[in-house]
Motif scaffolding. Structure first.
Motif, short mmCIF file in Angstrom:
data_model
loop_
_atom_site.label_atom_id
_atom_site.label_comp_id
_atom_site.label_asym_id
_atom_site.label_seq_id
_atom_site.Cartn_x
_atom_site.Cartn_y
_atom_site.Cartn_z
N GLY A 190 -28.57 -35.97 -36.95
CA GLY A 190 -28.60 -37.39 -37.25
C GLY A 190 -29.95 -37.78 -37.84
O GLY A 190 -30.78 -36.93 -38.14
N VAL B 217 -25.51 -30.37 -38.49
CA VAL B 217 -25.94 -31.47 -39.33
C VAL B 217 -26.46 -32.54 -38.38
O VAL B 217 -25.70 -33.12 -37.59
CB VAL B 217 -24.79 -32.02 -40.21
N TRP C 283 -25.67 -34.67 -33.07
CA TRP C 283 -25.50 -33.78 -34.21
C TRP C 283 -24.05 -33.36 -34.31
O TRP C 283 -23.27 -33.47 -33.37
CB TRP C 283 -26.42 -32.56 -34.11
N ARG D 270 -31.07 -31.82 -41.68
CA ARG D 270 -31.20 -33.25 -41.42
C ARG D 270 -31.03 -34.00 -42.75
O ARG D 270 -31.96 -34.11 -43.54
CB ARG D 270 -32.55 -33.59 -40.80
N GLU E 60 -22.81 -36.56 -45.44
CA GLU E 60 -23.05 -35.13 -45.64
C GLU E 60 -21.99 -34.29 -44.94
O GLU E 60 -21.52 -33.30 -45.50
CB GLU E 60 -24.45 -34.75 -45.16
N ASP F 50 -27.94 -39.17 -44.82
CA ASP F 50 -26.74 -39.83 -44.29
C ASP F 50 -25.85 -38.77 -43.65
O ASP F 50 -25.15 -38.05 -44.36
CB ASP F 50 -26.03 -40.57 -45.42
N GLN F 51 -25.88 -38.68 -42.33
CA GLN F 51 -25.15 -37.63 -41.63
C GLN F 51 -23.65 -37.67 -41.93
O GLN F 51 -23.06 -36.65 -42.26
CB GLN F 51 -25.39 -37.75 -40.12
#
Length: 118
Positions: free
Chosen positions: A113, A111, A98, A70, A77, A73-74
């Motif tokens: 949100g 990854v 995700w 997590r 990343e 900043d999704q």
């Protein structure tokens, strides 16, 4: 009786390269290197770690266990990990909050949100 989570073991065709990739992706440290076994940790004295073991067979099928991350900043990343060599993966998840990625050897991870309020 108490259990301490020591590490997650990851099978790899090239454990050194995969350990280096994950160390870069996570900002972790290489703590053990052997031609067939590499370990990374958040810091040399912190657990759990990731242990990469050389195996002769290639990955087949979807992972039965995967890691979720997590970030703050999704989107940023996901972009950073793709630049490092990850790729988007479709494991049948459909449209979700995700993002499923795969490392250079095809191991899926998510990854997530932002964390919901509360």
């Amino acid at each position: 009786m108490a259990l301490v989570w020591e590490q997650v073991v990851v099978d790899a065709a090239d454990p050194g390269a995969l350990a280096d990739w994950w160390a870069e992706a996570l900002g972790w440290t290489l703590v053990s290197e052997d031609p067939d076994e590499y370990e990374i940790r958040p810091a040399p004295d912190r657990l759990p770690g990731l242990l990469f073991l050389r195996v002769p067979e290639a990955k087949a099928g979807k992972n039965r266990l995967h890691l979720d991350f997590r970030p703050d900043d999704q989107a940023a990343e996901v972009d950073r990990l793709i630049v490092l060599g990850a790729r988007r993966a479709d494991i049948g998840q459909g449209e979700q909050s995700w993002v499923v990625l795969a490392d250079p050897e095809g191991n899926e991870f998510c990854v997530l949100g932002g964390r919901p309020a509360g």
